[in-house]
Every structure is written in structure tokens, then in C-alpha cells.
Design an enzyme around this catalytic site. Sequence first.
Site, PDB file in Angstrom:
ATOM      1  N   ALA A 166       0.817  -1.143   0.028  1.00 23.53           N
ATOM      2  CA  ALA A 166      -0.078   0.307   0.721  1.00 23.53           C
ATOM      3  C   ALA A 166       0.873   1.068   0.297  1.00 23.53           C
ATOM      4  O   ALA A 166       2.236   1.319   1.240  1.00 23.53           O
ATOM      5  CB  ALA A 166      -0.889   0.084   1.243  1.00 23.53           C
ATOM      6  N   CYS A 167       0.575   2.369  -0.768  1.00 21.18           N
ATOM      7  CA  CYS A 167       1.052   3.420  -0.829  1.00 21.18           C
ATOM      8  C   CYS A 167       0.416   5.164  -0.716  1.00 21.18           C
ATOM      9  O   CYS A 167      -0.911   4.453  -1.456  1.00 21.18           O
ATOM     10  CB  CYS A 167       2.152   3.682  -1.629  1.00 21.18           C
ATOM     11  N   SER A 168       0.573   6.036  -1.297  1.00 22.26           N
ATOM     12  CA  SER A 168      -0.896   6.903  -1.311  1.00 22.26           C
ATOM     13  C   SER A 168      -1.537   7.251  -2.046  1.00 22.26           C
ATOM     14  O   SER A 168      -2.587   7.118  -2.122  1.00 22.26           O
ATOM     15  CB  SER A 168       0.423   8.486  -1.642  1.00 22.26           C
ATOM     16  N   GLN A 214      -3.526   4.014  -0.586  1.00 25.62           N
ATOM     17  CA  GLN A 214      -4.342   3.720   1.372  1.00 25.62           C
ATOM     18  C   GLN A 214      -5.709   3.702   0.864  1.00 25.62           C
ATOM     19  O   GLN A 214      -5.859   2.991   2.095  1.00 25.62           O
ATOM     20  CB  GLN A 214      -3.624   4.721   1.941  1.00 25.62           C
TER      21      GLN A 214
END
Length: 102
Positions: A7-9, A39
Site C-alpha cells: 500500500a502506498c499513497s 491507501q
Amino acid sequence: MKNILLACSAGMSTSLLVKKMEEVAVSRGIEVNIWAVAQDKAPSEMEKADVLLIGPQMRFMKKKFSVVAEQVGIPLDVIDPMAYGRVDGGAVLDKALELIGE
């Protein structure tokens, strides 16, 4: 088959890392399904995963994600910033497998 969620921005910055992790897994003969999401999609995707790794730029979200991860019974951690910056698929894959208990 192990399911590894990143998960990232926005889900974009980890796409190259996913590709590198897949290449390492293939070279080692490890069967994995690796995918990256933004996210806001991570909580719903955790139900399909064996582990969640969070991009270092989102370390502040670890506590929030921990609640959901505990409910679905998966480990999570923040990706090492050095491995993330170097797009070190092997190191990140090793961390994910370690968390899963492989």
C-alpha cells in the site's frame, strides 16, 4: 501461493517494486501474488492478503491499518526506506515472507 499486498499513497509508486519482487520470486521458484493499492483501498484488500507492507511515506498509517490487519489476521510492517528507495525487490520479498512465516 502467498498473497502480498503493498500500500502506498496512490498505488503508483509501488508498481515498479511489485514488478521487481515478482522477478525475484520467479527466479527463486516462489509462487506469489503481489499487488499494490492506494491507501484508501488497502483495508478492503487486506482480506485477500497474507501480509501487508506499507510504503515508507505512509508509516503514519501503520496504527490505522493495524486495527484492520488484526481483525483479518495478517501481519503488517513498513517497507524499509532503503530497500524501497533502491527498489530492492529481493529485500522486500524476503521481509514479506519473513512476516508470513515462510
